[in-house]
Design a protein around this motif. Structure first.
Motif, short mmCIF file in Angstrom:
data_model
loop_
_atom_site.label_atom_id
_atom_site.label_comp_id
_atom_site.label_asym_id
_atom_site.label_seq_id
_atom_site.Cartn_x
_atom_site.Cartn_y
_atom_site.Cartn_z
N THR A 101 -10.22 1.74 -1.92
CA THR A 101 -9.94 0.34 -2.26
C THR A 101 -8.85 0.32 -3.32
OG1 THR A 101 -12.21 -0.34 -1.76
CG2 THR A 101 -10.88 -1.82 -3.13
N LEU A 102 -7.70 -0.19 -2.93
CA LEU A 102 -6.54 -0.25 -3.82
C LEU A 102 -6.52 -1.62 -4.48
CD1 LEU A 102 -6.01 1.96 -1.67
CD2 LEU A 102 -3.62 1.34 -1.74
N THR A 103 -6.17 -1.66 -5.73
CA THR A 103 -6.23 -2.93 -6.45
C THR A 103 -4.94 -3.20 -7.23
OG1 THR A 103 -7.21 -1.88 -8.39
CG2 THR A 103 -8.73 -2.75 -6.74
N GLU A 104 -4.76 -4.44 -7.57
CA GLU A 104 -3.70 -4.84 -8.50
C GLU A 104 -4.12 -6.15 -9.15
OE1 GLU A 104 -1.43 -4.69 -10.95
OE2 GLU A 104 -0.49 -3.26 -9.58
N ASP A 160 -4.07 10.44 9.55
CA ASP A 160 -4.05 11.82 9.07
C ASP A 160 -5.26 12.15 8.21
OD1 ASP A 160 -1.63 12.63 10.28
OD2 ASP A 160 -0.51 11.51 8.77
N ALA A 197 -3.22 14.06 3.11
CA ALA A 197 -2.74 12.67 2.97
C ALA A 197 -3.67 11.89 2.05
CB ALA A 197 -2.68 12.01 4.34
N VAL A 198 -3.09 10.98 1.30
CA VAL A 198 -3.89 10.21 0.34
C VAL A 198 -3.23 8.85 0.10
CG1 VAL A 198 -2.68 11.08 -1.72
CG2 VAL A 198 -5.07 10.38 -1.90
N PHE A 199 -4.05 7.87 -0.23
CA PHE A 199 -3.52 6.57 -0.65
C PHE A 199 -3.41 6.54 -2.17
CE2 PHE A 199 -5.54 5.51 3.42
CZ PHE A 199 -4.52 4.81 4.03
N SER A 200 -2.40 5.86 -2.67
CA SER A 200 -2.33 5.64 -4.11
C SER A 200 -3.51 4.77 -4.53
CB SER A 200 -1.03 4.92 -4.45
OG SER A 200 -1.12 4.34 -5.72
N PRO A 201 -4.11 5.04 -5.70
CA PRO A 201 -5.27 4.22 -6.09
C PRO A 201 -4.91 2.78 -6.40
CG PRO A 201 -4.66 5.77 -7.82
CD PRO A 201 -3.83 6.12 -6.63
N GLN A 202 -3.67 2.52 -6.66
CA GLN A 202 -3.25 1.14 -6.98
C GLN A 202 -2.30 0.61 -5.93
OE1 GLN A 202 -1.78 1.27 -11.12
NE2 GLN A 202 -3.03 -0.56 -11.34
N LEU A 203 -2.33 -0.71 -5.77
CA LEU A 203 -1.30 -1.35 -4.97
C LEU A 203 0.00 -1.36 -5.76
CD1 LEU A 203 -3.47 -4.33 -3.73
CD2 LEU A 203 -2.47 -2.58 -2.25
N GLU A 227 1.84 11.61 2.37
CA GLU A 227 1.41 12.59 3.37
C GLU A 227 2.36 13.78 3.35
OE1 GLU A 227 1.76 11.02 7.31
OE2 GLU A 227 3.88 10.54 7.10
N PHE A 267 -3.13 3.18 9.77
CA PHE A 267 -4.34 2.91 8.99
C PHE A 267 -4.62 1.42 9.05
CE2 PHE A 267 -0.86 2.79 5.90
CZ PHE A 267 -1.07 1.58 5.27
N VAL A 278 0.88 -1.17 0.00
CA VAL A 278 0.00 0.00 0.00
C VAL A 278 0.92 1.23 0.00
CG1 VAL A 278 -1.65 1.35 1.37
CG2 VAL A 278 -1.89 -1.14 1.22
N ILE A 279 0.67 2.15 -0.92
CA ILE A 279 1.46 3.37 -0.96
C ILE A 279 0.61 4.54 -0.46
CG2 ILE A 279 2.78 4.95 -2.43
CD1 ILE A 279 4.07 2.21 -2.20
N ARG A 280 1.16 5.26 0.49
CA ARG A 280 0.44 6.37 1.12
C ARG A 280 1.34 7.60 1.06
NH1 ARG A 280 0.72 8.24 6.41
NH2 ARG A 280 -1.21 9.06 7.30
N ALA A 290 -6.57 10.52 5.56
CA ALA A 290 -6.61 10.16 4.14
C ALA A 290 -7.93 9.44 3.86
CB ALA A 290 -5.43 9.26 3.77
N PRO A 291 -8.61 9.80 2.77
CA PRO A 291 -9.91 9.17 2.50
C PRO A 291 -9.77 7.66 2.34
CG PRO A 291 -9.53 11.06 1.05
CD PRO A 291 -8.25 10.80 1.75
N ASP A 351 -7.42 6.25 8.51
CA ASP A 351 -6.07 6.81 8.42
C ASP A 351 -5.85 7.86 9.51
OD1 ASP A 351 -3.57 7.13 6.58
OD2 ASP A 351 -4.24 9.17 7.05
#
Lengths: 325, 219
Positions: free
Chosen positions: B111-114, B105, A300-306, A277, B59, A273-275, B107-108, B103
Motif C-alpha cells: 500500500t503506497l501512500t502520499e 514479476d 522487483a519492488v514497489f516504492s513504499p511511497q507514491l 525491476e 500490476f 506509482v514507482i516500481r 513484486a510484493p 505484479d
C-alpha cells in the motif's frame, strides 16, 4: 577522424532520464542530437511488397509521428531517392533494404560521427530484406510492417536508446518471445502482421521530448528523482517505472550511476506509482555497453511511497531499497 | 422621517420569530474537529499490449483518498423561522492510498501512500426539521471551492466540494429568546462530494462520509 557506431551502441550521456545513444568525444560522452534537423535519402531499391515510393511514404509517416506525437522540435526532410547502400560510410544518410545475415534483426541504425567536432556525418537505417515486408494500411499476415519498424529505427536515429517497458520469456533456443510491450522503443518488435507499433507510447514521447524539448515542455511536465539501493549500496541499471494513476501512462528510466541515482522526467503532473525491476526482459547489451556493470540480481519492488509530480518542477525524492534474489 | 421608523419595525418583525423558533440568535460561530471517511476511486490496471492487442497486466492498483482528520469553522446566520445560512472553512489532512498487487514479476503487494491536505470554503443552507430552545435537528446542503495540496505543496489542484447531511445543535442553558450569548454543541453527519482536485483517475463527483463535532457560540 570518424567514429562509426553501428546498431545501438549505447553510452550514458550524463545522469538523465531515458536511455540515449551517445558517443565519446575526447573523454566526454555526447548524446546524439540533430540540431538542424535530419536530411535523409531513401534508397530506390524495391523489395517484394514494398516499392521504393511506398518505403518513402512509410518513412515520412514515421518521422511525422515523432514530430506530431513526440516532439514538435524534431525536424526532418526527405532529400530524394538515392542508389547507395545504407550502412556504408559515404556521408549520405540513407534508409533502405539490405539483406542481413542475422535472422533476428529486422532493422538497425548506424551513425558516423566526426570525433573532432562531435558532428553527425551521417546516419543510416537498414531494413533486413531477408524478411517479408508490407506497407499495407492494415498490416499483412506473415509480413513485418515497414512503418512500425522504421518508427523504432527513426527513434534511434533521433538519439533514443531502447526502452525496457516490455515483457518477454526466454525460449530454449536462447531467443526471447515477446509477451507484451509498452513502448515502440522496446528492443523486440511485435510479430509479423502487427501494426500496433505505429503509435508512440508515453515513454517514447517523453524520451524524444527530452532530447528535442518542444516549447513549453519544461513548464508542463515535471520529474521524480531518487536512488535505488541494495543493502545500502547503489544499484546501477535498475529499471525504474513510473505509472500515472490517473492516465495509466507508464514512463521508465534506469538508475544511471554507481550510487543508484535516477531521474524520471517529462512526466505529466500527477500522482505516480514507482516500481523498480531488474533488467531481465531483453539482453543487457540492447541497453548498455557490454562493459557496463548492470546489477540485475534483485527482486522487483514497489516504492513504499507514491510519487507526486508538479508541473514545471521536480517532485518527490525517493529512496528505494531492493532485495537480492 | 417616516422611512427610518418603518425600516426598524420590519427588521424586528423578522428577527424575533427566527430567534424564537430556530434557537439561533443572530449569529453563531462554531469550531470543531471533523473526520472524513474513505473516498474510493476504484481499480486500474497497469498494462502492456500483447501481440494480439489485448492488455497484459503488469500490476493492479486500487486507489482511494482518506480517511483523515481535520478542523472546521462555521459562521452562521438565521434568516427565517427554519432557514439558516452558514459559511464553512475546513482543513482536512488525509492520504492518497494505492494498493498495488498481482505484479507480473512478483513484486510484493503493498500500500503506497502520499499525504494530502485539503482547504475548502463552502456555503451551506440548514433547514430546521424539529427542536426546541435547547436542541434542534437540521438537514444541510451546500457547495464551495477547495484546494488540495499533495506532498506538502508540491502539487496543488483546485476543485469543487459539496456536502449533504444532517446536523444537531444543543444549547446549554438556553431558556429564553432574549438570551444573547450562549454556548452549544453541534454534531454533523454528512456526505462529502468532491470534483476536481488532485487527479486520481476518475472524473466526476466522488463521495465520502464525514462527521464532525463543534463547540458553538451564539451571539
Amino acid at each position: 577522424m570518424l567514429l562509426a557506431l553501428i546498431g545501438v551502441l549505447l553510452l550514458t550521456p550524463n545522469l538523465n532520464a531515458y536511455l540515449k545513444i551517445g558517443f565519446d568525444i575526447g573523454g566526454t560522452v555526447v548524446g546524439i542530437r540533430w540540431p538542424n534537423g535530419v536530411r535523409y535519402f531513401v534508397t530506390n531499391r524495391d523489395v517484394p511488397g514494398v516499392p521504393a515510393a511506398e518505403l518513402r511514404g512509410a518513412v515520412e509517416r514515421a518521422f511525422s509521428t515523432w514530430t506530431t506525437a513526440g516532439s514538435s522540435a524534431v525536424v526532418s526532410e526527405f532529400v530524394g531517392f538515392v542508389n547507395v547502400e545504407p550502412g556504408v560510410d559515404d556521408g549520405v544518410s540513407a534508409i533502405g533494404f539490405v539483406p542481413l545475415d542475422e535472422d533476428t534483426v529486422l532493422g538497425e541504425t548506424s551513425f558516423l560521427i566526426d570525433e573532432m567536432t562531435g558532428e553527425i556525418v551521417e546516419s543510416d537505417i537498414v531494413l533486413n530484406s531477408s524478411f517479408p515486408w508490407s506497407v499495407a494500411a492494415g498490416g499483412e499476415t506473415g509480413r513485418h510492417d515497414v512503418e512500425s519498424i522504421v518508427l523504432h529505427e527513426v527513434g534511434h536515429m533521433l538519439g533514443l536508446g531502447h526502452s525496457a517497458l516490455g515483457e518477454t520469456e526466454l525460449l530454449d533456443t536462447d531467443r526471447r518471445r515477446l509477451i507484451g510491450k509498452g513502448a515502440v522503443m522496446f528492443p523486440i518488435a511485435f510479430p509479423a502482421g502487427n501494426i500496433a507499433d505505429r503509435v508512440l507510447a508515453a515513454d517514447d514521447i517523453a524520451g524524444v521530448s527530452d532530447i528535442y524539448p518542444p516549447p513549453g515542455v519544461t513548464r508542463e511536465t515535471g520529474s521524480v528523482v531518487g536512488r535505488v539501493r541494495s543493502g545500502g549500496r547503489g544499484v546501477f541499471g535498475a529499471h525504474v517505472v513510473g505509472y500515472n494513476i490517473s492516465t495509466g501512462a507508464m514512463n521508465a528510466t534506469f538508475s544511471l550511476s554507481a550510487e543508484g541515482n535516477f531521474v524520471l522526467s517529462g512526466l505529466k503532473p500527477g500522482v505516480y506509482v514507482i516500481r523498480v525491476e531488474p533488467l531481465d526482459d531483453a539482453s543487457i547489451d540492447s541497453f548498455f555497453d557490454t562493459d557496463a556493470a548492470v546489477d540485475a540480481d534483485f527482486r522487483a519492488v514497489f516504492s513504499p511511497q507514491l510519487a507526486v509530480v508538479p508541473a514545471g518542477g521536480r517532485g518527490s525524492d525517493m529512496d528505494i531499497e531492493v532485495q537480492p534474489k | 422621517m417616516k422611512a427610518p421608523a418603518l425600516a426598524v419595525c420590519v427588521c424586528l418583525g423578522f428577527a424575533a420569530p427566527a430567534a424564537a423558533q430556530t434557537g439561533l440568535r443572530g449569529y453563531e460561530v462554531s469550531i470543531g474537529a471533523v473526520a472524513m471517511g474513505t473516498m474510493p476511486f476504484g481499480e486500474s490496471d497497469a498494462t502492456f499490449s500483447r501481440p494480439s492487442g489485448s492488455p497484459l497486466l503488469v500490476f493492479n492498483s486500487d486507489i482511494s483518498l482518506g480517511p483523515g482528520p481535520g478542523a472546521e469553522v462555521h459562521f452562521g446566520r438565521a434568516v427565517g423561522s427554519r432557514l439558516a445560512f452558514e459559511a464553512t472553512g475546513t482543513w482536512i489532512f488525509t492520504t492518497i492510498r494505492a494498493k498495488v498487487s498481482t505484479d507480473i514479476d512478483g513484486a510484493p503487494a503493498a500500500t503506497l501512500t502520499e499525504d494530502v491536505s485539503r482547504l475548502s470554503v463552502e456555503g451551506s443552507a440548514l433547514w430546521r426539521l424539529a427542536g426546541d430552545m435547547r436542541r434542534a435537528f437540521y438537514v444541510r446542503g451546500g457547495a464551495g471551492w477547495m484546494r488540495e495540496l499533495a506532498a506538502g505543496a508540491t502539487l496543488a489542484e483546485t476543485g469543487v466540494i459539496g456536502n449533504a447531511g444532517v446536523a444537531m445543535k444543543y444549547w446549554w442553558g438556553a431558556s429564553s429568546p432574549s438570551q444573547r450569548r450562549r454556548l452549544g454543541l453541534r454534531l454533523d453527519a454528512r456526505a462529502v462530494l468532491r470534483s476536481g482536485g488532485v487527479d486520481l483517475g476518475v472524473s466526476g463527483v466522488r463521495l465520502a462520509p464525514a462527521a464532525s463535532a463543534d463547540l458553538m457560540i451564539g451571539f
